[in-house]
Motif scaffolding. Structure first.
Motif, PDB file in Angstrom:
ATOM      1  N   LYS A   1       0.829  -1.162   0.005  1.00 51.25           N
ATOM      2  CA  LYS A   1       0.000  -0.085  -0.097  1.00 51.25           C
ATOM      3  C   LYS A   1       0.888   1.384   0.153  1.00 51.25           C
ATOM      4  O   LYS A   1       0.439   2.300   0.716  1.00 51.25           O
ATOM      5  CB  LYS A   1      -0.807   0.062   1.211  1.00 51.25           C
ATOM      6  CG  LYS A   1      -1.953  -1.084   1.300  1.00 51.25           C
ATOM      7  CD  LYS A   1      -2.842  -1.129   2.386  1.00 51.25           C
ATOM      8  CE  LYS A   1      -3.927  -2.290   2.290  1.00 51.25           C
ATOM      9  NZ  LYS A   1      -4.829  -2.076   3.494  1.00 51.25           N
ATOM     10  N   ALA A   2       1.845   1.021  -0.588  1.00 52.63           N
ATOM     11  CA  ALA A   2       2.581   2.253  -0.781  1.00 52.63           C
ATOM     12  C   ALA A   2       2.483   3.073  -2.106  1.00 52.63           C
ATOM     13  O   ALA A   2       1.971   2.510  -3.259  1.00 52.63           O
ATOM     14  CB  ALA A   2       4.473   1.997  -0.939  1.00 52.63           C
ATOM     15  N   TYR A   3       2.578   4.554  -2.044  1.00 49.27           N
ATOM     16  CA  TYR A   3       2.090   5.329  -3.042  1.00 49.27           C
ATOM     17  C   TYR A   3       3.145   6.376  -3.446  1.00 49.27           C
ATOM     18  O   TYR A   3       4.014   6.839  -2.625  1.00 49.27           O
ATOM     19  CB  TYR A   3       0.759   6.103  -2.503  1.00 49.27           C
ATOM     20  CG  TYR A   3       0.507   7.107  -3.710  1.00 49.27           C
ATOM     21  CD1 TYR A   3      -0.336   7.062  -4.656  1.00 49.27           C
ATOM     22  CD2 TYR A   3       0.978   8.413  -3.454  1.00 49.27           C
ATOM     23  CE1 TYR A   3      -0.687   8.092  -5.660  1.00 49.27           C
ATOM     24  CE2 TYR A   3       0.601   9.503  -4.522  1.00 49.27           C
ATOM     25  CZ  TYR A   3      -0.246   9.378  -5.562  1.00 49.27           C
ATOM     26  OH  TYR A   3      -0.532  10.282  -6.557  1.00 49.27           O
TER      27      TYR A   3
ATOM     28  N   THR B   1       4.882  -7.338  -2.769  1.00 45.91           N
ATOM     29  CA  THR B   1       4.329  -6.248  -2.309  1.00 45.91           C
ATOM     30  C   THR B   1       2.795  -6.206  -2.867  1.00 45.91           C
ATOM     31  O   THR B   1       2.605  -6.736  -4.024  1.00 45.91           O
ATOM     32  CB  THR B   1       4.896  -4.819  -2.535  1.00 45.91           C
ATOM     33  OG1 THR B   1       5.065  -4.815  -4.023  1.00 45.91           O
ATOM     34  CG2 THR B   1       6.355  -4.694  -1.964  1.00 45.91           C
ATOM     35  N   LYS B   2       1.927  -5.368  -2.217  1.00 47.44           N
ATOM     36  CA  LYS B   2       0.359  -5.580  -2.763  1.00 47.44           C
ATOM     37  C   LYS B   2      -0.082  -4.099  -2.651  1.00 47.44           C
ATOM     38  O   LYS B   2       0.281  -3.144  -1.851  1.00 47.44           O
ATOM     39  CB  LYS B   2      -0.317  -6.361  -1.843  1.00 47.44           C
ATOM     40  CG  LYS B   2      -0.094  -7.905  -1.569  1.00 47.44           C
ATOM     41  CD  LYS B   2      -0.916  -8.601  -0.717  1.00 47.44           C
ATOM     42  CE  LYS B   2      -0.656 -10.205  -0.687  1.00 47.44           C
ATOM     43  NZ  LYS B   2      -1.263 -10.994   0.184  1.00 47.44           N
ATOM     44  N   ALA B   3      -1.107  -3.743  -3.472  1.00 45.33           N
ATOM     45  CA  ALA B   3      -1.710  -2.538  -3.562  1.00 45.33           C
ATOM     46  C   ALA B   3      -1.000  -1.529  -3.634  1.00 45.33           C
ATOM     47  O   ALA B   3      -1.174  -0.542  -2.932  1.00 45.33           O
ATOM     48  CB  ALA B   3      -2.774  -2.294  -2.346  1.00 45.33           C
ATOM     49  N   SER B   4       0.325  -1.402  -4.364  1.00 37.78           N
ATOM     50  CA  SER B   4       1.020  -0.290  -4.705  1.00 37.78           C
ATOM     51  C   SER B   4       0.476   0.702  -5.751  1.00 37.78           C
ATOM     52  O   SER B   4      -0.132   0.081  -6.541  1.00 37.78           O
ATOM     53  CB  SER B   4       2.406  -0.762  -4.944  1.00 37.78           C
ATOM     54  OG  SER B   4       3.218  -1.261  -4.219  1.00 37.78           O
ATOM     55  N   GLU B   5       0.715   1.921  -5.722  1.00 37.94           N
ATOM     56  CA  GLU B   5       0.237   2.773  -6.797  1.00 37.94           C
ATOM     57  C   GLU B   5       1.482   3.636  -7.188  1.00 37.94           C
ATOM     58  O   GLU B   5       2.120   4.318  -6.335  1.00 37.94           O
ATOM     59  CB  GLU B   5      -0.927   3.803  -6.224  1.00 37.94           C
ATOM     60  CG  GLU B   5      -1.580   4.574  -7.379  1.00 37.94           C
ATOM     61  CD  GLU B   5      -2.657   5.252  -6.967  1.00 37.94           C
ATOM     62  OE1 GLU B   5      -3.309   6.227  -7.739  1.00 37.94           O
ATOM     63  OE2 GLU B   5      -3.067   5.071  -5.858  1.00 37.94           O
TER      64      GLU B   5
END
Length: 334
Positions: free
Chosen positions: A226-228, A255-259
């Motif tokens: 979840k890093a952006y 890693t998951k849900a990166s933007e």
């Protein structure tokens, strides 16, 4: 007095000087400066030439001349660098000035404790005919926030290598803006490591003219979920100047849900100006949102004709269009 190449080999201070083959596509000519002999700075600076804007810390050739900090920021000065430890929210202004026709090597380390919010402004000036190397290390503990603005406004014959590394703890936030202008050769390198739910907004504006060379290189590593990250660079080039945008965003395996977002936009005001844009995504995870892009263009002739038809002088109309182009970068800073 010996060449910078010999100094680099002996001290190991530079860890990011590109190899000749790597810098070839950038048209950077950095190695030409490495074979030049610069005397070490003597610290004998005419203070009357410095800006009169009352910084919290005034640094001349790696020496803290003026220090006026709140009690919540602790300062430690070693032979090689200044270390700042921030315990409470504060605004901080640091003015860094380099002497004329010399070699300056300095460093700055900043630590933000958990939950602390710091607004940091760093100004770089001077360095006429000089070679300056600056290393800045920043660590954000969990939930810390850094709003950072760096203004590089050196003399036209200055050479600066500026290396900034940011470590971001969980849920920390970085908002970084760099303004690069003037100087014969400016190379700004920004690296940041992102951990769980941390995010960074990196914004750069490069203004070049004559035969100046401005390089903005950025590396962002997504090390946890979840890093952006958002990187935006804009360049306005005149005459025979050269600008480079060199960005790499890496999303590590697992890693998951990166933007991840990257964008570079260049405005060429003369036919001999050159822009080299290299946005790059290095992805080892399937769970992410990512985009990157690059555009290069000139002033819109239709918009210019329209403004002139309304009685606006052509030079003023050009200024208006250039201002509109850079506003996206400027609207995020105070």
């Amino acid at each position: 007095m010996y060449s910078l190449r010999e100094h680099i080999q002996n001290s190991g201070h530079f860890n990011h000087v590109p190899h000749k083959s790597e810098e070839a596509w950038r048209l950077a000519d950095l190695h030409r400066y490495l074979d030049t002999a610069y005397p070490l700075a003597s610290h004998d600076v005419d203070r009357r030439s410095l800006p009169d804007d009352n910084p919290n810390i005034e640094i001349i050739d790696n020496q803290a001349i003026t220090v006026d900090l709140p009690e919540s920021i602790h300062l430690k000065q070693t032979k090689k660098q200044l270390e700042l430890n921030c315990f409470e929210d504060a605004d901080l202004y640091i003015d860094i000035h380099y002497s004329k026709a010399c070699y300056v090597e300095s460093g700055l380390h900043i630590l933000l404790q958990s939950g602390v919010r710091i607004t940091l402004f760093i100004s770089f000036s001077g360095a006429e005919g000089a070679f300056a190397s600056e290393k800045i290390g920043i660590k954000l503990e969990p939930d810390a926030t850094l709003i950072q603005t760096q203004r590089v406004d050196l003399e036209s014959t200055a050479v600066l290598i500026l290396q900034t590394h940011v470590y971001q703890g969980e849920k920390s936030r970085l908002e970084h803006f760099s303004l690069l202008r003037h100087g014969e050769y400016l190379h700004s390198i920004l690296d940041t490591d992102l951990h769980y739910k941390s995010n960074c907004h990196i914004n750069a504006l490069l203004l070049s003219e004559a035969r100046q060379k401005n390089i903005f290189a950025c590396k962002v590593r997504h090390l946890s979920d979840k890093a952006y990250s958002h990187i935006l660079s804009k360049q306005v080039l005149k005459d025979e100047s050269t600008c480079v945008f060199d960005a790499r965003s890496t999303i590590e395996k697992g890693t998951k849900a990166s933007e991840v977002l990257q964008a570079s936009h260049a405005l060429l005001l003369d036919t001999k100006a050159q822009i080299h844009s290299k946005p790059h995504l290095e992805i080892y995870s399937d769970d992410l949102t990512a985009s990157h892009g690059s555009t290069v263009g000139e002033l819109d002739e239709e918009a210019l004709s329209y403004l002139c038809s309304r009685g606006i002088p052509k030079d003023k109309a050009k200024q208006m269009l250039i201002r509109a182009f850079v506003n996206e970068s400027l609207e995020h800073i105070s």
